[in-house]
Design an enzyme around this catalytic site. Structure first.
Site, PDB file in Angstrom:
ATOM      1  N   LYS A 287      57.169 -22.734   1.772  1.00 30.81           N
ATOM      2  CA  LYS A 287      57.887 -22.367   3.018  1.00 30.81           C
ATOM      3  C   LYS A 287      56.931 -22.344   4.198  1.00 30.81           C
ATOM      4  CE  LYS A 287      60.367 -19.035   0.207  1.00 30.81           C
ATOM      5  NZ  LYS A 287      60.402 -17.575  -0.020  1.00 30.81           N
TER       6      LYS A 287
ATOM      7  N   ARG B 240      44.379 -26.553 -19.255  1.00 31.98           N
ATOM      8  CA  ARG B 240      43.305 -25.751 -19.814  1.00 31.98           C
ATOM      9  C   ARG B 240      42.902 -24.558 -18.958  1.00 31.98           C
ATOM     10  NH1 ARG B 240      43.287 -30.253 -21.810  1.00 31.98           N
ATOM     11  NH2 ARG B 240      43.784 -30.808 -19.688  1.00 31.98           N
ATOM     12  N   THR B 241      42.641 -24.821 -17.680  1.00 32.51           N
ATOM     13  CA  THR B 241      42.034 -23.757 -16.871  1.00 32.51           C
ATOM     14  C   THR B 241      43.011 -22.588 -16.722  1.00 32.51           C
ATOM     15  OG1 THR B 241      40.885 -25.519 -15.716  1.00 32.51           O
ATOM     16  CG2 THR B 241      40.769 -23.327 -14.737  1.00 32.51           C
TER      17      THR B 241
ATOM     18  N   HIS C   7      34.071 -26.821  -9.597  1.00 36.15           N
ATOM     19  CA  HIS C   7      34.879 -26.251 -10.674  1.00 36.15           C
ATOM     20  C   HIS C   7      33.930 -25.367 -11.510  1.00 36.15           C
ATOM     21  CE1 HIS C   7      37.892 -25.648 -13.621  1.00 36.15           C
ATOM     22  NE2 HIS C   7      38.287 -26.883 -13.836  1.00 36.15           N
TER      23      HIS C   7
ATOM     24  N   ARG D 159      43.399 -22.320  -7.997  1.00 40.23           N
ATOM     25  CA  ARG D 159      43.118 -23.771  -7.893  1.00 40.23           C
ATOM     26  C   ARG D 159      43.880 -24.313  -6.696  1.00 40.23           C
ATOM     27  NH1 ARG D 159      43.363 -28.066 -12.743  1.00 40.23           N
ATOM     28  NH2 ARG D 159      41.377 -27.039 -13.122  1.00 40.23           N
TER      29      ARG D 159
HETATM   30  N1   CP Z   1      39.248 -29.188 -17.386  1.00 43.29           N
HETATM   31  C1   CP Z   1      40.283 -28.844 -16.603  1.00 43.29           C
HETATM   32  O1   CP Z   1      40.109 -28.369 -15.470  1.00 43.29           O
HETATM   33  O2   CP Z   1      41.508 -29.073 -17.152  1.00 43.29           O
HETATM   34  P1   CP Z   1      42.904 -28.694 -16.473  1.00 43.29           P
HETATM   35  O3   CP Z   1      43.055 -29.562 -15.250  1.00 43.29           O
HETATM   36  O4   CP Z   1      43.931 -28.960 -17.515  1.00 43.29           O
HETATM   37  O5   CP Z   1      42.830 -27.251 -16.079  1.00 43.29           O
END
Ligand code: CP
Length: 308
Positions: free
Chosen positions: A80, A51-52, A129, A101
């Site tokens: 590396k 999603r993100t 998040h 991320r």
């Molecule tokens: N909600 C969320 O962070 O989903 P993903 O891990 O798929 O990005």
């Protein structure tokens, strides 16, 4: 230059502005279709995501911009031995804004210290998040019409669930929210959330272990997955993973206007039979994530005024 590392980096007024812009984008998508023409978003994902990452990329495309990046550490030069700092310093020469991320808590903060462009934390370890928080706030606003005055239950892995930590922090600034924290004893919210958020701000909260006991009280139920990737011990994960499974039988005791949220991915914690219940809002929530990320990209690139 503004970064988004922690949900508290945004004032309530800035959050209001982003949510208002997201709603205007939903209302009139065409108006925004070229606002990021010539701009590039880099998605640096050192940890898996559906999603993100994809909603960030779709968001930039729908604003008329372009995307580049990688979806795992293995396909970048970090395999590396390159540091996060060097990676970000280099990518900020190629892109106008970066969504990142990383499994290590604090990595996006470190990135923001060396980056020449805005950094958005797209999830750091079990910490924060913030763009999921904006997604959750937009969904609550659209479903309930307000961000204050309700009882919200957080259920599942409240220890490692970064979406829970970020949303609690953000909601602590709104009036009269009653927090019900439903988890096994091993997966309670971290102590800093209790002392620094609830107790310091005199906010009502309750820790319980039974979902059945409290479901009738809730206006919003925020379900979460047990975060296998953060456990040190597989046996503990297996013992705890199915502690809570929301099904139709449990929903019989819930309010008719309950809003069921889940940041997704779901494993077992919501039965698929619940998906057809009008109270299930988690797929709408995933869609809202794209709109709110469009609004956030525009805001951090200073493009909001262009549309006024
Ligand atoms: N909600 C969320 O962070 O989903 P993903 O891990 O798929 O990005």
């Amino acid at each position: 230059m503004k970064h988004l590392i922690d949900p508290m980096d945004l004032s309530p007024e800035e959050i209001d502005d982003i949510l208002a812009l997201a709603q205007d984008i939903i209302y009139d998508k065409d108006k925004y279709s070229e606002v990021c023409k010539g701009k590039k978003l880099a998605t640096l994902f050192f940890e898996p995501s559906t999603r993100t990452r994809l909603s960030f990329e779709a968001a930039m495309m729908e604003l008329g911009g372009n995307v580049l990046g990688f979806s795992s550490a293995d396909s970048s030069s970090s395999s590396k031995g390159e540091s996060v700092g060097d990676t970000v310093r280099v990518v900020s020469c190629y892109a106008d804004i970066i969504a990142m991320r990383h499994p290590k808590e604090g990595a996006p903060k470190l990135a923001s210290m060396v980056s020449g462009v805005p950094i958005i934390n797209a999830g750091d370890g079990g910490h924060n998040h913030p763009t999921q928080t904006l997604t959750d706030l937009l969904t609550i606003l659209r479903e309930k019409g307000r961000l204050d005055n309700y009882t919200i239950g957080f259920c599942g892995d409240l220890k490692f669930g970064r979406t829970v930590h970020s949303l609690i922090k953000a909601l602590s600034r709104y009036e009269n929210i009653n927090f019900v924290l439903i988890s096994p004893r091993e997966l309670k919210v971290p102590e800093y959330i209790i002392t620094e958020i609830f107790e310091k701000n005199n906010i009502k909260y309750r820790e319980v272990t039974s979902m059945e006991e409290v479901i009738h009280e809730l206006d919003i139920l925020y379900m979460t997955r047990v975060q296998r990737e953060r456990f040190f011990n597989e046996a503990d994960y297996i013992r705890l993973k199915d502690t809570y499974i929301l099904d139709r039988a449990k929903l019989k005791n819930a309010k008719e206007d309950l809003v069921i949220l889940h940041p997704l991915p779901r494993v077992n914690e919501i039965s698929v039979a619940v998906d057809d219940d009008p109270r299930a809002c988690y797929f709408k929530q995933a869609l809202n994530g794209k709109y709110v990320r469009m609004a956030l990209i525009m805001t951090l690139l200073g493009l909001k005024g262009v549309m006024r």
